[in-house]
Design a protein around this motif. Sequence first.
Motif, PDB file in Angstrom:
ATOM      1  N   MET A   1       0.953  -1.049   0.006  1.00  0.00           N
ATOM      2  CA  MET A   1      -0.030   0.189   0.055  1.00  0.00           C
ATOM      3  C   MET A   1       0.845   1.100  -0.106  1.00  0.00           C
ATOM      4  O   MET A   1       1.748   1.358   0.890  1.00  0.00           O
ATOM      5  CB  MET A   1      -0.885  -0.087   1.160  1.00  0.00           C
ATOM      6  N   LYS A   2       0.757   2.263  -0.932  1.00  0.00           N
ATOM      7  CA  LYS A   2       1.411   3.100  -1.027  1.00  0.00           C
ATOM      8  C   LYS A   2       0.831   4.416  -0.063  1.00  0.00           C
ATOM      9  O   LYS A   2      -0.223   4.406   0.099  1.00  0.00           O
ATOM     10  CB  LYS A   2       1.385   3.966  -2.335  1.00  0.00           C
ATOM     11  N   LYS A   3       1.715   4.962   0.360  1.00  0.00           N
ATOM     12  CA  LYS A   3       1.362   6.202   1.381  1.00  0.00           C
ATOM     13  C   LYS A   3       1.488   7.423   0.461  1.00  0.00           C
ATOM     14  O   LYS A   3       2.404   7.702  -0.289  1.00  0.00           O
ATOM     15  CB  LYS A   3       2.220   6.199   2.448  1.00  0.00           C
ATOM     16  N   SER A   4       0.599   8.456   0.854  1.00  0.00           N
ATOM     17  CA  SER A   4       0.720   9.838   0.282  1.00  0.00           C
ATOM     18  C   SER A   4       2.026  10.598   1.022  1.00  0.00           C
ATOM     19  O   SER A   4       2.297  10.215   2.113  1.00  0.00           O
ATOM     20  CB  SER A   4      -0.613  10.542   0.334  1.00  0.00           C
ATOM     21  N   ASN A   5       2.476  11.719   0.394  1.00  0.00           N
ATOM     22  CA  ASN A   5       3.361  12.499   1.253  1.00  0.00           C
ATOM     23  C   ASN A   5       2.865  13.136   2.449  1.00  0.00           C
ATOM     24  O   ASN A   5       3.396  13.246   3.351  1.00  0.00           O
ATOM     25  CB  ASN A   5       4.022  13.773   0.170  1.00  0.00           C
TER      26      ASN A   5
END
Length: 166
Positions: free
Chosen positions: A1-5
Amino acid sequence: MKKSNKQRRAEIKTRRLERAAASAARLREKDVRLPQTDYAFALGCEPADRSVLERYNNTYGVLPAFYEDRPFTCRDCGAEEVWTAKQQKWWYEVVHGHIDSRAARCLECRRARRERLRNAPPGANLLREQTDRLRALGDAKPTASAVAEVEAALESKWWSLRVVAI
């Protein structure tokens, strides 16, 4: 799962706050096994260059041997932030901020404040206007009125205006 900045920044901020609290707790508990100078290499600490601090700070207090992460509450929005040891080292030793000064605003509030001041009506930020005028005079050919304006700035109550005039 990618995280936002935004999520990453929130995680970094949380880790900094935890590290600052842990560092403050460790420093409150004096460890008799270690000499005082060994605290300077703890996590979240930076050694201070006292020779630079002595040159640019006129204080009667004791100059720090090291900087430690300091949690603070933003004056404008009330957010919990951390003034890192590296940021303090830059502020005190590179910018030559006064040793008694402390962080008061988070990055977003500092940017918003600068933008408000930049867009203020004429006369609302007299110091900025005068420093901009002096810088413009420095780029032009000197005239009698320009010399008079610079001399008046050298007598100003504002230290930063005198520095720009020099």
